[in-house]
Design a protein around this motif. Structure first.
Motif, mmCIF file in Angstrom:
data_model
loop_
_atom_site.group_PDB
_atom_site.id
_atom_site.type_symbol
_atom_site.label_atom_id
_atom_site.label_comp_id
_atom_site.label_asym_id
_atom_site.label_seq_id
_atom_site.Cartn_x
_atom_site.Cartn_y
_atom_site.Cartn_z
ATOM 1 N N TRP A 32 0.822 -1.205 0.000
ATOM 2 C CA TRP A 32 0.000 0.000 0.000
ATOM 3 C C TRP A 32 0.858 1.259 0.000
ATOM 4 O O TRP A 32 0.606 2.195 -0.771
ATOM 5 N N HIS A 33 1.871 1.302 0.850
ATOM 6 C CA HIS A 33 2.724 2.489 0.936
ATOM 7 C C HIS A 33 3.497 2.703 -0.361
ATOM 8 O O HIS A 33 3.654 3.850 -0.819
ATOM 9 N N PHE A 34 3.989 1.628 -0.974
ATOM 10 C CA PHE A 34 4.718 1.769 -2.235
ATOM 11 C C PHE A 34 3.812 2.317 -3.335
ATOM 12 O O PHE A 34 4.162 3.283 -4.028
ATOM 13 N N LEU A 35 2.630 1.719 -3.500
ATOM 14 C CA LEU A 35 1.713 2.145 -4.551
ATOM 15 C C LEU A 35 1.204 3.565 -4.309
ATOM 16 O O LEU A 35 1.080 4.363 -5.245
ATOM 17 N N ASN A 36 0.927 3.891 -3.052
ATOM 18 C CA ASN A 36 0.393 5.222 -2.742
ATOM 19 C C ASN A 36 1.431 6.311 -2.990
ATOM 20 O O ASN A 36 1.118 7.353 -3.585
ATOM 21 N N THR A 37 2.666 6.088 -2.555
ATOM 22 C CA THR A 37 3.717 7.084 -2.779
ATOM 23 C C THR A 37 3.996 7.250 -4.268
ATOM 24 O O THR A 37 4.178 8.377 -4.760
ATOM 25 N N ALA A 38 4.011 6.135 -5.000
ATOM 26 C CA ALA A 38 4.261 6.203 -6.441
ATOM 27 C C ALA A 38 3.148 6.965 -7.161
ATOM 28 O O ALA A 38 3.420 7.776 -8.058
ATOM 29 N N THR A 39 1.893 6.732 -6.788
ATOM 30 C CA THR A 39 0.791 7.444 -7.441
ATOM 31 C C THR A 39 0.833 8.940 -7.131
ATOM 32 O O THR A 39 0.462 9.763 -7.982
ATOM 33 N N PHE A 40 1.302 9.296 -5.941
ATOM 34 C CA PHE A 40 1.451 10.724 -5.627
ATOM 35 C C PHE A 40 2.474 11.369 -6.555
ATOM 36 O O PHE A 40 2.244 12.459 -7.093
ATOM 37 N N TRP A 41 3.601 10.686 -6.752
ATOM 38 C CA TRP A 41 4.631 11.226 -7.634
ATOM 39 C C TRP A 41 4.162 11.248 -9.081
ATOM 40 O O TRP A 41 4.405 12.231 -9.798
ATOM 41 N N PHE A 42 3.510 10.193 -9.539
ATOM 42 C CA PHE A 42 3.043 10.134 -10.928
ATOM 43 C C PHE A 42 2.004 11.221 -11.201
ATOM 44 O O PHE A 42 2.029 11.867 -12.245
ATOM 45 N N GLY A 43 1.064 11.404 -10.250
ATOM 46 C CA GLY A 43 0.054 12.444 -10.416
ATOM 47 C C GLY A 43 0.673 13.828 -10.455
ATOM 48 O O GLY A 43 0.258 14.696 -11.243
ATOM 49 N N THR A 44 1.676 14.063 -9.614
ATOM 50 C CA THR A 44 2.368 15.348 -9.608
ATOM 51 C C THR A 44 3.093 15.581 -10.927
ATOM 52 O O THR A 44 3.026 16.668 -11.514
ATOM 53 N N TRP A 45 3.791 14.561 -11.401
ATOM 54 C CA TRP A 45 4.558 14.707 -12.631
ATOM 55 C C TRP A 45 3.644 14.913 -13.839
ATOM 56 O O TRP A 45 3.995 15.640 -14.769
ATOM 57 N N LEU A 46 2.472 14.284 -13.819
ATOM 58 C CA LEU A 46 1.495 14.507 -14.884
ATOM 59 C C LEU A 46 1.046 15.966 -14.903
ATOM 60 O O LEU A 46 0.926 16.580 -15.976
ATOM 61 N N SER A 47 0.810 16.539 -13.723
ATOM 62 C CA SER A 47 0.405 17.948 -13.637
ATOM 63 C C SER A 47 1.527 18.875 -14.080
ATOM 64 O O SER A 47 1.284 19.875 -14.767
ATOM 65 N N VAL A 48 2.765 18.551 -13.706
ATOM 66 C CA VAL A 48 3.905 19.371 -14.115
ATOM 67 C C VAL A 48 4.047 19.363 -15.635
ATOM 68 O O VAL A 48 4.232 20.413 -16.273
ATOM 69 N N LEU A 49 3.955 18.187 -16.234
ATOM 70 C CA LEU A 49 4.072 18.088 -17.690
ATOM 71 C C LEU A 49 2.922 18.811 -18.389
ATOM 72 O O LEU A 49 3.098 19.437 -19.439
ATOM 73 N N PHE A 50 1.742 18.723 -17.797
ATOM 74 C CA PHE A 50 0.566 19.399 -18.330
ATOM 75 C C PHE A 50 0.776 20.913 -18.326
ATOM 76 O O PHE A 50 0.468 21.605 -19.295
ATOM 77 N N CYS A 51 1.305 21.438 -17.229
ATOM 78 C CA CYS A 51 1.553 22.882 -17.124
ATOM 79 C C CYS A 51 2.658 23.335 -18.079
ATOM 80 O O CYS A 51 2.575 24.416 -18.666
ATOM 81 N N LEU A 52 3.696 22.521 -18.233
ATOM 82 C CA LEU A 52 4.754 22.872 -19.166
ATOM 83 C C LEU A 52 4.230 22.944 -20.597
ATOM 84 O O LEU A 52 4.684 23.772 -21.400
ATOM 85 N N LYS A 53 3.285 22.093 -20.904
ATOM 86 C CA LYS A 53 2.716 22.071 -22.250
ATOM 87 C C LYS A 53 1.843 23.302 -22.512
ATOM 88 O O LYS A 53 1.864 23.871 -23.616
ATOM 89 N N ILE A 54 1.077 23.734 -21.509
ATOM 90 C CA ILE A 54 0.117 24.822 -21.704
ATOM 91 C C ILE A 54 0.739 26.192 -21.454
ATOM 92 O O ILE A 54 0.483 27.144 -22.202
ATOM 93 N N ALA A 55 1.550 26.299 -20.400
ATOM 94 C CA ALA A 55 2.105 27.603 -20.019
ATOM 95 C C ALA A 55 3.007 28.156 -21.121
ATOM 96 O O ALA A 55 3.628 27.404 -21.879
#
Length: 331
Positions: free
Chosen positions: A89-112
């Motif tokens: 649970w801890h491995f999957l939860n921490t990984a999803t937090f990082w993946f979700g953050t990185w998706l948002s960062v890439l999304f902002c880099l694309k639009i900004a």
């Protein structure tokens, strides 16, 4: 809490989990289809597929952990199930937090839209490093999981062997471990991706303000394609920010009396804990043109199947009554 309310929240938790698993499964299947057709995925789609796959596993582990601990509390804590389930649970939860953050960062880099050389270099370079970043985040999540696993192992040994420091009860010692070990580890590991996410959101808002000022200065409408893209991205990220903040807060204080199995708020707290990974997939589908069109076609297909079935059923019933009437007259 009344038993009826407990059952209601339990069923609501199951319903949200099933909906989240279905939505994440749809994203994985849709992007897998794209990968089979074209042989590759866009960097953002690669992160999205990885995020959805990890969330499916997280929700399955979460369902098993939640119900097993609730129905078999003593066996759960005295056996190895607690350590085994929390390790995943801890491995999957921490990984999803990082993946979700990185998706948002890439999304902002694309639009900004900024003209600074450092920003332009990041906008060009980071999408090409998506596989390496995903592996790095998985490794970082694994290291964090080992720390939390060690803490859970110490708690388990203290419960079984009754060996813990100080002249205190196990409950007091456990609470001390939660506040002096688990809480700092969770704060550090979850605050870092949260800061990256907030930074990307600030950049997007700043880009939108600059774009609005430029359009106003040139007497152009804000409804141009760039402004619409900024507004869609901002709405999507603000929705995610609400869920992200709720999830971050609940994860940081998880393990306190709110999430205790003896607490009457156990099931409402589980709903809050998993709300982000259950609802965020629907935000991702609605904000992605390709996924949104696929989902709409799937709904139309399901609707057509339902209409066909309801149209056939009355005819079949009428036909059966006619046959029965003919046989009755024959007799």
């Amino acid at each position: 809490m009344q038993p009826a309310l407990t059952v209601f929240f339990m069923l609501l938790f199951v319903l949200l989990s099933v909906l989240g698993i279905l939505a994440n499964s749809f994203i994985v299947l849709a992007l897998s289809r794209e990968w089979l057709r074209h042989g590759r995925l866009l960097p953002s789609d690669t992160i999205l597929a990885s995020l959805s796959a990890f969330r499916i596993c997280l929700q399955c582990v979460g369902l098993g952990d939640t119900f097993f601990s609730y129905l078999h509390q003593e066996e759960y804590y005295r056996g190895r199930a607690h350590e085994f389930l929390h390790l995943h649970w801890h491995f999957l939860n921490t990984a999803t937090f990082w993946f979700g953050t990185w998706l948002s960062v890439l999304f902002c880099l694309k639009i900004a839209n900024f003209s600074h050389p450092a920003f332009l270099w990041l906008k060009w370079r980071l999408p090409r490093l998506v596989p390496q970043f995903l592996l790095g985040f998985a490794l970082l999540s694994f290291i964090t999981t080992l720390l939390l696993f060690w803490g859970n192992h110490v708690l388990h040994q203290g419960l079984i062997l009754r060996k813990f420091s100080g002249n205190t009860t196990y409950k007091e010692w456990k609470r001390r471990m939660e506040f002096h070990f688990f809480l700092p580890v969770k704060l550090v590991t979850l605050s870092i991706p949260c800061c990256f996410f907030l930074l990307s959101l600030v950049l997007l808002i700043s880009s939108l303000r600059r774009h609005a000022w430029r359009m106003k200065r040139n007497a152009h409408s804000l409804q141009d394609s760039s402004g619409q893209a900024h507004n869609r991205a901002l709405r999507s990220l603000v929705s995610f920010l609400t869920l992200y903040t709720l999830s971050f807060t609940s994860l940081v204080i998880n393990g306190t009396f709110f999430s205790s199995l003896e607490s009457e708020w156990y099931w409402p707290w589980q709903i809050i804990l998993y709300l982000c990974i259950c609802l965020h997939p629907f935000i991702l589908i609605s904000s992605n043109l390709k996924l949104r069109s696929m989902f709409r076609r799937l709904l139309l297909l399901a609707r057509g199947f339902w209409v066909t079935q309801t149209a056939v059923s009355p005819y079949t019933g009428e036909e059966n009554r006619t046959v029965a009437h003919v046989h009755g007259n024959g007799r």
